[in-house]
Design a protein around this motif. Structure first.
Motif, PDB file in Angstrom:
ATOM      1  N   SER A 177       0.814  -1.220   0.000  1.00  0.00           N
ATOM      2  CA  SER A 177       0.000   0.000   0.000  1.00  0.00           C
ATOM      3  C   SER A 177       0.850   1.273   0.000  1.00  0.00           C
ATOM      4  O   SER A 177       0.344   2.342  -0.316  1.00  0.00           O
ATOM      5  CB  SER A 177      -0.968   0.007   1.186  1.00  0.00           C
ATOM      6  N   HIS A 178       2.113   1.155   0.308  1.00  0.00           N
ATOM      7  CA  HIS A 178       3.036   2.304   0.287  1.00  0.00           C
ATOM      8  C   HIS A 178       4.181   2.043  -0.701  1.00  0.00           C
ATOM      9  O   HIS A 178       5.303   2.503  -0.507  1.00  0.00           O
ATOM     10  CB  HIS A 178       3.617   2.545   1.687  1.00  0.00           C
ATOM     11  N   TYR A 179       3.880   1.308  -1.785  1.00  0.00           N
ATOM     12  CA  TYR A 179       4.934   0.826  -2.675  1.00  0.00           C
ATOM     13  C   TYR A 179       5.679   1.954  -3.386  1.00  0.00           C
ATOM     14  O   TYR A 179       6.897   1.875  -3.569  1.00  0.00           O
ATOM     15  CB  TYR A 179       4.359  -0.161  -3.698  1.00  0.00           C
ATOM     16  N   THR A 180       4.989   2.991  -3.776  1.00  0.00           N
ATOM     17  CA  THR A 180       5.653   4.111  -4.443  1.00  0.00           C
ATOM     18  C   THR A 180       6.684   4.744  -3.510  1.00  0.00           C
ATOM     19  O   THR A 180       7.827   4.980  -3.901  1.00  0.00           O
ATOM     20  CB  THR A 180       4.629   5.166  -4.895  1.00  0.00           C
ATOM     21  N   GLU A 181       6.257   4.997  -2.259  1.00  0.00           N
ATOM     22  CA  GLU A 181       7.183   5.570  -1.267  1.00  0.00           C
ATOM     23  C   GLU A 181       8.304   4.577  -0.938  1.00  0.00           C
ATOM     24  O   GLU A 181       9.454   4.959  -0.757  1.00  0.00           O
ATOM     25  CB  GLU A 181       6.448   5.942   0.033  1.00  0.00           C
ATOM     26  N   TYR A 182       7.940   3.293  -0.898  1.00  0.00           N
ATOM     27  CA  TYR A 182       8.932   2.249  -0.629  1.00  0.00           C
ATOM     28  C   TYR A 182      10.019   2.261  -1.704  1.00  0.00           C
ATOM     29  O   TYR A 182      11.210   2.178  -1.410  1.00  0.00           O
ATOM     30  CB  TYR A 182       8.246   0.878  -0.557  1.00  0.00           C
ATOM     31  N   GLY A 183       9.605   2.384  -2.955  1.00  0.00           N
ATOM     32  CA  GLY A 183      10.553   2.419  -4.065  1.00  0.00           C
ATOM     33  C   GLY A 183      11.491   3.613  -4.006  1.00  0.00           C
ATOM     34  O   GLY A 183      12.613   3.555  -4.496  1.00  0.00           O
ATOM     35  N   VAL A 185      10.828  -8.204   5.416  1.00  0.00           N
ATOM     36  CA  VAL A 185      11.206  -7.012   4.654  1.00  0.00           C
ATOM     37  C   VAL A 185      12.373  -7.345   3.727  1.00  0.00           C
ATOM     38  O   VAL A 185      12.367  -6.966   2.544  1.00  0.00           O
ATOM     39  CB  VAL A 185      11.558  -5.834   5.599  1.00  0.00           C
ATOM     40  N   ASP A 186      13.369  -8.067   4.233  1.00  0.00           N
ATOM     41  CA  ASP A 186      14.516  -8.454   3.402  1.00  0.00           C
ATOM     42  C   ASP A 186      14.077  -9.327   2.234  1.00  0.00           C
ATOM     43  O   ASP A 186      14.594  -9.182   1.112  1.00  0.00           O
ATOM     44  CB  ASP A 186      15.569  -9.188   4.239  1.00  0.00           C
ATOM     45  N   ALA A 187      13.138 -10.224   2.479  1.00  0.00           N
ATOM     46  CA  ALA A 187      12.634 -11.083   1.406  1.00  0.00           C
ATOM     47  C   ALA A 187      11.935 -10.247   0.332  1.00  0.00           C
ATOM     48  O   ALA A 187      12.106 -10.487  -0.865  1.00  0.00           O
ATOM     49  CB  ALA A 187      11.688 -12.136   1.976  1.00  0.00           C
ATOM     50  N   ILE A 188      11.176  -9.249   0.763  1.00  0.00           N
ATOM     51  CA  ILE A 188      10.487  -8.362  -0.190  1.00  0.00           C
ATOM     52  C   ILE A 188      11.502  -7.543  -0.985  1.00  0.00           C
ATOM     53  O   ILE A 188      11.371  -7.377  -2.200  1.00  0.00           O
ATOM     54  CB  ILE A 188       9.471  -7.451   0.541  1.00  0.00           C
ATOM     55  N   VAL A 189      12.510  -7.050  -0.316  1.00  0.00           N
ATOM     56  CA  VAL A 189      13.567  -6.291  -1.009  1.00  0.00           C
ATOM     57  C   VAL A 189      14.187  -7.153  -2.096  1.00  0.00           C
ATOM     58  O   VAL A 189      14.394  -6.705  -3.229  1.00  0.00           O
ATOM     59  CB  VAL A 189      14.643  -5.797  -0.005  1.00  0.00           C
ATOM     60  N   GLY A 190      14.449  -8.418  -1.781  1.00  0.00           N
ATOM     61  CA  GLY A 190      15.021  -9.330  -2.770  1.00  0.00           C
ATOM     62  C   GLY A 190      14.075  -9.626  -3.921  1.00  0.00           C
ATOM     63  O   GLY A 190      14.481  -9.614  -5.090  1.00  0.00           O
ATOM     64  N   ARG A 191      12.806  -9.900  -3.592  1.00  0.00           N
ATOM     65  CA  ARG A 191      11.824 -10.219  -4.640  1.00  0.00           C
ATOM     66  C   ARG A 191      11.530  -9.026  -5.533  1.00  0.00           C
ATOM     67  O   ARG A 191      11.285  -9.181  -6.730  1.00  0.00           O
ATOM     68  CB  ARG A 191      10.508 -10.696  -4.020  1.00  0.00           C
ATOM     69  N   ASP A 203      13.438  -6.246  -5.962  1.00  0.00           N
ATOM     70  CA  ASP A 203      14.616  -5.492  -6.389  1.00  0.00           C
ATOM     71  C   ASP A 203      14.574  -4.063  -5.836  1.00  0.00           C
ATOM     72  O   ASP A 203      14.790  -3.096  -6.556  1.00  0.00           O
ATOM     73  CB  ASP A 203      14.718  -5.499  -7.916  1.00  0.00           C
ATOM     74  N   GLY A 204      14.244  -3.964  -4.539  1.00  0.00           N
ATOM     75  CA  GLY A 204      14.241  -2.660  -3.868  1.00  0.00           C
ATOM     76  C   GLY A 204      13.191  -1.701  -4.378  1.00  0.00           C
ATOM     77  O   GLY A 204      13.353  -0.491  -4.279  1.00  0.00           O
ATOM     78  N   GLY A 205      12.107  -2.223  -4.953  1.00  0.00           N
ATOM     79  CA  GLY A 205      11.019  -1.363  -5.432  1.00  0.00           C
ATOM     80  C   GLY A 205      11.071  -1.099  -6.925  1.00  0.00           C
ATOM     81  O   GLY A 205      10.299  -0.291  -7.441  1.00  0.00           O
ATOM     82  N   GLN A 206      11.940  -1.785  -7.657  1.00  0.00           N
ATOM     83  CA  GLN A 206      12.085  -1.569  -9.098  1.00  0.00           C
ATOM     84  C   GLN A 206      11.104  -2.419  -9.918  1.00  0.00           C
ATOM     85  O   GLN A 206      10.802  -2.077 -11.053  1.00  0.00           O
ATOM     86  CB  GLN A 206      13.524  -1.879  -9.532  1.00  0.00           C
ATOM     87  N   LYS A 207      10.618  -3.506  -9.332  1.00  0.00           N
ATOM     88  CA  LYS A 207       9.677  -4.379 -10.037  1.00  0.00           C
ATOM     89  C   LYS A 207       8.248  -3.928  -9.729  1.00  0.00           C
ATOM     90  O   LYS A 207       8.018  -3.146  -8.813  1.00  0.00           O
ATOM     91  CB  LYS A 207       9.892  -5.827  -9.600  1.00  0.00           C
ATOM     92  N   PRO A 208       7.259  -4.470 -10.457  1.00  0.00           N
ATOM     93  CA  PRO A 208       5.855  -4.125 -10.185  1.00  0.00           C
ATOM     94  C   PRO A 208       5.436  -4.546  -8.773  1.00  0.00           C
ATOM     95  O   PRO A 208       6.000  -5.478  -8.195  1.00  0.00           O
ATOM     96  CB  PRO A 208       5.065  -4.912 -11.242  1.00  0.00           C
TER      97      PRO A 208
END
Length: 177
Positions: A107-113, A152-158, A160-165
């Motif tokens: 829900s905060h993916y844009t800010e996360y990226g 959070v680390d798993a999400i960062v890996g999946r 690519d730090g917010g670069q993927k959809p």
């Protein structure tokens, strides 16, 4: 000791037995590095005011470091280790929190990226919405924090730090948003 001198009845004798004049005796004194009288007090003063405090400070630093290692607080940048009064998390914690982490980041993916989502914000969200009766201090306990940080680390890996959809956030095996 070459160059050492002995004073005998107004004349100065060197260690090799020769007698020297007063001027020669003064030259021998300078050349042999024999400190002038009264330097012993000065040396003691230097030792007591300079060297001893440095040694004491070093000993104190070692003692404090050893105490920190024994108590497990070394490397925490001044923060004492936090342990929740509720004890270690149970399995319900991971079951409830893992989807909350995914949902919050999605829900905060844009800010996360852009790197604008903080762990503190995420933990405050978990405290407010999880219904687990936890405080922010409880989540500072490494045993709780590790569960959150692992996801959070798993999400960062999946992702690519917010670069993927955003769909990558919930794409772990058997998971959904």
């Amino acid at each position: 000791m070459a160059g050492a001198k002995l004073k005998q009845k107004g004349k100065t004798a060197t260690s090799d037995g020769t007698v020297a004049s007063t001027e020669t005796a003064q030259e021998l004194k300078r050349a042999s590095w024999i400190p002038p009288s009264g330097t012993g007090k000065f040396c003691c003063l230097v030792v007591l005011t300079c060297i001893v405090p440095v040694i004491c400070t070093g000993v104190a630093a070692v003692v404090i470091g050893l105490q920190a290692l024994r108590s497990g607080t070394a490397g925490t940048a001044g923060n004492a280790a936090v342990e929740s009064v509720k004890g270690a998390p149970n399995n319900d914690f991971a079951v409830v929190v893992t989807p909350m982490v995914r949902s919050f980041i999605a829900s905060h993916y844009t800010e996360y990226g852009r790197g604008e989502v903080t762990l503190k914000q995420l933990k405050k969200h978990i405290v407010a919405k999880s219904g687990l009766d936890l405080t922010y201090e409880d989540l500072r306990d490494d045993r709780y924090s590790a569960v959150i940080e692992d996801e959070v680390d798993a999400i960062v890996g999946r992702c690519d730090g917010g670069q993927k959809p955003v769909s990558c956030v919930g794409t772990a095996v058997g998971s959904e948003l």
